[in-house]
Design an enzyme around this catalytic site. Structure first.
Site, PDB file in Angstrom:
ATOM      1  N   CYS A 142      -9.179  -5.382 -34.288  1.00 11.16           N
ATOM      2  CA  CYS A 142      -7.828  -6.320 -34.462  1.00 11.16           C
ATOM      3  C   CYS A 142      -7.751  -6.351 -36.138  1.00 11.16           C
ATOM      4  O   CYS A 142      -6.746  -6.746 -36.407  1.00 11.16           O
ATOM      5  CB  CYS A 142      -8.207  -7.587 -33.982  1.00 11.16           C
ATOM      6  SG  CYS A 142      -8.114  -7.687 -32.053  1.00 11.16           S
ATOM      7  N   ALA A 143      -8.706  -6.082 -36.886  1.00 11.70           N
ATOM      8  CA  ALA A 143      -8.467  -5.977 -38.385  1.00 11.70           C
ATOM      9  C   ALA A 143      -7.952  -4.749 -38.874  1.00 11.70           C
ATOM     10  O   ALA A 143      -7.453  -4.766 -40.173  1.00 11.70           O
ATOM     11  CB  ALA A 143      -9.832  -6.481 -39.027  1.00 11.70           C
TER      12      ALA A 143
END
Length: 350
Positions: A142-143
């Site tokens: 997700c980063a």
């Protein structure tokens, strides 16, 4: 001359199959409820995510059958290639560039494996030059949207005047599991969708929105918070801790630490642009960043319209913020496996 990287264009795209949240709940119920007695207790998760719709690369019937690595990989290659072409061509068109004008391609993806990598498989169809630099990045989760932007910006800054294409693409739905009777699997089923974003960056020739600074924080002993397990059937989601609680307790000090390294303070930030993991995560973000409740309106809209698409989601939020008009300084933030906070400060000249 300012050699910081500027955002030349931004585009987003989703695959063709739209799913309503209630439709996904019923599909999950048909697959899991008879074998997992806690399913009905956990079913409320679907209503509490803040999600209305999501998108997938396959029609919903495809997900109702058990799948192994070969089928998942074939679906990934077919879906990812189509989505890559769509979103990359949109970003190039908005930048008034052709694929042959691109000097570096950064591809961020953690939901499928392709070797040769996607940009190599598509070089002929896209029209990339034979000497294009390729930077595939896997494992950021997700980063990846924010970390990918950081990587692409530094590559553009290293060679002023060159064009860098960043493609951030995730097909989270292909990791759906029938065999994992766990709360983590139910959480994943309630949250994740497919999508992609693409940006063109260039340094050295002006530009209204520039990457002012970047920073990350990696917490020790946090490998169990989020990630993939790998077995003969495919990827299995790892959620061992409550992410909203971690955000509420740790993100504020981490962002303050990152901003200090940028020689900035929270008071210098006019708008936070955050990866919205879900409605509870958004509430935790507002608390952690000392924002008024409801401040992260774009984040709530994106999670409602698309679900959590992992890495590209924050760039969907950025697209809405750009359309509304960026303030003088924004800070993009995202959290991902590692466990890592990634930040990019954008400076916008009106």
């Amino acid at each position: 001359m300012d050699h910081t990287a500027a955002l030349v264009s931004l585009a987003t795209s989703v695959p063709p199959h739209q799913f309503h949240q209630k439709q996904i709940l019923e599909a999950a119920r048909s697959i899991l409820s008879a074998r997992y007695e806690q399913f009905e207790t956990l079913a409320s998760l679907f209503a509490n995510t803040g999600i209305r719709n999501r998108y997938g690369v396959k029609p919903i019937e495809w997900y109702l059958e058990p799948r192994g690595w070969p089928e998942r990989t074939n679906a990934f290659l077919e879906g990812a290639e189509a989505l890559f072409i769509n979103v990359a061509q949109a970003a190039l068109a908005r930048a008034d560039l052709a694929a042959c004008d691109i000097d570096t391609v950064v591809t961020v993806c953690s939901t499928g494996i392709a070797t040769p990598t996607l940009e190599a498989r598509l070089a002929g169809k896209m029209g990339f030059r034979a000497d294009v630099s390729r930077v595939p990045v896997f494992g950021l989760g997700c980063a990846g949207g924010v970390s990918g932007l950081s990587i692409a910006g530094r590559l553009a800054q290293a060679r002023p005047g060159t064009n860098v294409l960043l493609v951030v693409l995730e097909l989270c739905t292909l990791a759906v599991r029938h065999d994992e009777l766990t709360k983590a699997n139910i959480v994943a089923a309630s949250l994740f969708g497919d999508g992609a974003a693409a940006l063109v960056l260039r340094a050295g020739d002006g530009g209204a929105t520039r990457i002012e600074a970047v920073g990350e924080k990696l917490w020790a002993e946090t490998l169990d918070i989020m990630g993939w397990s790998v077995d003969p059937e495919g990827f299995g989601v790892i959620f061992q801790r409550t992410i909203p609680d971690f955000v509420a307790g740790h993100l504020g000090p981490a962002v303050a630490e990152i901003l200090a390294r940028m020689e900035l303070a929270a008071s210098d930030i006019d708008r936070f642009v955050c990866h919205p993991g879900g409605s509870k995560v958004i509430t935790a973000l507002e608390r952690a960043l000392s924002l008024d409740q409801g401040t992260l309106a774009h984040e709530r809209e994106i999670i409602a319209d698309y679900g959590n698409m992992s890495a590209p989601t924050v760039l969907f939020v950025l697209e809405r913020a750009v359309a509304q008009g960026l303030p003088r300084r924004s800070l993009l933030t995202a959290l991902g496996p590692g466990f890592t906070a990634s930040c990019v400060a954008l400076r916008h000249a009106a």
